[in-house]
Scaffold this active site. Structure first.
Site, PDB file in Angstrom:
ATOM      1  N   ASP A 317      37.864  31.739  42.289  1.00 37.62           N
ATOM      2  CA  ASP A 317      38.834  31.623  41.214  1.00 37.62           C
ATOM      3  C   ASP A 317      39.956  32.652  41.419  1.00 37.62           C
ATOM      4  O   ASP A 317      39.757  33.815  41.160  1.00 37.62           O
ATOM      5  CB  ASP A 317      38.173  31.789  39.849  1.00 37.62           C
ATOM      6  N   GLU A 500      37.265  45.277  46.286  1.00 41.75           N
ATOM      7  CA  GLU A 500      36.776  43.914  46.063  1.00 41.75           C
ATOM      8  C   GLU A 500      37.133  42.958  47.192  1.00 41.75           C
ATOM      9  O   GLU A 500      36.336  42.094  47.575  1.00 41.75           O
ATOM     10  CB  GLU A 500      37.372  43.421  44.740  1.00 41.75           C
TER      11      GLU A 500
END
Length: 556
Positions: A317, A500
């Site tokens: 996403d 991340e």
């Protein structure tokens, strides 16, 4: 038609149930168990609980991040807060921000607690982070969106302060490499608890995530647990059945060409799966972003919201993978797409169910094996393109394979669904089209979304490395591992942290963190730590094993 299997499971508690064709379950829900000595989550999501107050806070941009209010902790009974808002909101000079701060304690996101001792090697830095990223049941605040768990667990970091489903598989690879057996056992118990309690492993442990899951990697977790000697008294077969029940709910009622929730029966009778969400409203943690996206679309907002939520269930996403070719996020069509990685993970789940059922003397074992074989044949028939040497997602509404190559093409190799010849062709294609200086690319398109170029993600690197390694493509597996370790080590040396996601093209000073998406780059970071720690164990002679923060010694 394959014989029917008796499967167990319940619907996510407190969520509406959408019937696309028919719902054989009757919309029943499974009430969550009670946890002794542990605070309980609000049974309603923040949007359901706070209604017009929730909308006013999100649309008024009281906080820059939509997730802030969804994770806030009420200072008194939620019903009392809503009543107070309704009584005061119409008054002249009403200050919404002041009201929210007076009635809610906001979650704290640590700005920088991940800096490393300059003398600390990368592996030691990661080993020290597990305690920083571990949360304990006693810390669960009452009456908020956080779902309680019975054992300590590891969060990704930054704004992600709860347990996430597919993140945790990659995180646990590192826990095992770090010798964190106790924490690994606690994670195993937590995931079993979620399946036993809610009939689903939700996207994350928040009430607003209960309407969707994430890529079904529980079967992969079970193999990791088995490898590490983590085995409950009754085994994991009951929980694997519940996972399968969730993903296959509604399959028995489908005629060819119909879909129900996450299951699609194609014209030839094949059953394959898609991503879905029980709700068709804006994601609560991205309320204003989803509202803005839907406003740009030329179709009903509810359809856009469902497709955005389904993309969130995919873990990608967001990505051009789910959009119309050349279109923006408002063209998202996730529910129209049968993803190759999802169906390969469900092939793995069916295969694992057959294996464990056979060991238990369960009569369903051959049926699970038959379903796994039928799924593998459908993946080959619909998603394998010999001319391009890769697997592609399938658009079930338009009856053709998608044209966009993605890193999901490696997942059939990882789960044992590809032949040696197919693996060799995928290796050629990935080396020619997806391999970048820093690892393998997520897609071939630069879109501004975070699951596209130029970003690289730890889970995709691991799936590629593991997939190629087990299919006789060791040289490519080694090259991807080398490039990824150099990327992570380069940024660690300069900035003393792991992040991340990473840009796969280095900057002038070395590796840089990735960009794009709905929120700033997050430090931490659970699955990066896990994959890198495991790779350092697997490649003990690699230069990244010797790198230290603040000491430039790793070069692309």
């Amino acid at each position: 038609m394959a014989p029917r299997i008796t499967i167990e499971g319940g619907h996510p508690a407190g969520q509406p149930h959408v019937r696309e064709v028919g719902d054989p379950t009757g919309g029943q829900t499974l009430a969550p168990h009670r946890l002794a000595g542990c605070a309980h989550a609000d049974p309603l999501t923040p949007a359901d609980r706070y209604q017009e107050l929730f909308v006013a806070v999100q649309m008024g941009r009281i906080f820059p991040d939509s997730k802030t209010f969804t994770d806030a902790m009420p200072r008194q009974d939620p019903a009392t807060i809503l009543a107070a808002y309704r009584a005061r909101a119409g008054a002249a000079g009403f200050d919404l921000a002041a009201f929210v701060h007076a009635h809610f304690a906001l979650p704290e996101v640590p700005r920088s607690c991940y800096e490393s001792d300059p003398n600390q090697p990368l592996a030691d830095h990661i080993d020290g982070l597990w305690a920083v990223l571990t949360r304990h049941p006693a810390q669960h605040p009452p009456q908020c969106s956080l779902l309680p768990l019975p054992h300590p667990y590891v969060v990704p970091g930054g704004r992600f302060s709860e347990l996430y489903y597919w993140d945790s598989y990659f995180t646990m690879l590192g826990l095992a490499a770090s010798g964190q057996g106790g924490l690994l056992r606690g994670m195993a118990e937590n995931f079993s608890y979620l399946l036993d309690t809610y009939g689903v492993i939700p996207n994350g442990t928040r009430s607003y995530y209960l309407s969707r899951s994430q890529p079904p990697v529980f079967a992969l977790m079970v193999e990791l647990f088995e490898d590490q000697g983590v085995q409950p008294e009754l085994g994991f077969l009951p929980q694997l059945r519940k996972e399968y029940a969730f993903w296959m709910r509604g399959a028995d009622c489908l005629a060819p060409g119909q879909a129900c929730r996450r299951v699609v029966r194609l014209a030839d009778g094949s059953l394959l799966n898609r991503y879905w969400d029980e709700r068709d409203t804006p994601r609560e943690e991205a309320f204003i972003e989803d509202t803005g996206t839907a406003a740009l679309a030329a179709r009903p907002a509810a359809e856009v919201f469902r497709d955005l939520r389904a993309a969130a269930e995919s873990g990608w996403d967001f990505s051009s993978r789910w959009q119309e070719p050349g279109g923006g996020l408002e063209t998202v069509r996730t529910t129209a797409i049968l993803p190759v990685d999802l169906n390969c993970l469900l092939f793995k789940l069916e295969h694992k169910l057959a294996e464990l059922a056979q060991a238990a003397g369960d009569a369903d074992a051959p049926v699970f094996a038959q379903r796994a074989q039928a799924r593998r044949e459908a993946i080959d028939r619909l998603m394998w393109r010999e001319a391009e040497g890769a697997y592609f997602d399938f658009d079930w509404q338009r009856h053709h394979a998608r044209a966009n190559l993605t890193a999901a093409t490696v997942v059939p190799l990882y789960v044992g669904a590809a032949t040696p010849a197919q693996a060799a062709r995928v290796a050629q294609t990935v080396a020619a089209r997806l391999l970048q200086p820093g690892g393998i690319a997520t897609t071939e398109r630069v879109s501004g979304q975070q699951w596209d170029l130029p970003n690289g993600w730890a889970p995709l690197q691991w799936l590629a490395i593991g997939g190629f390694a087990c299919c006789g493509q060791a040289a490519l597996a080694h090259e991807i591992a080398h490039r990824w370790l150099v990327t992570v080590a380069s940024l660690y040396q300069r900035e003393y942290k792991l992040v991340e996601k990473y840009a796969l093209q280095p900057g002038e000073d070395g590796a840089v963190g990735g960009g794009g998406g709905e929120y700033p780059l997050q430090d931490g970071f659970g699955w990066t730590n896990g994959v890198v720690r495991r790779l350092l164990q697997d490649h003990p002679a690699h230069v990244a094993c010797r790198c230290r923060a603040g000491v430039k010694s790793v070069h692309p």
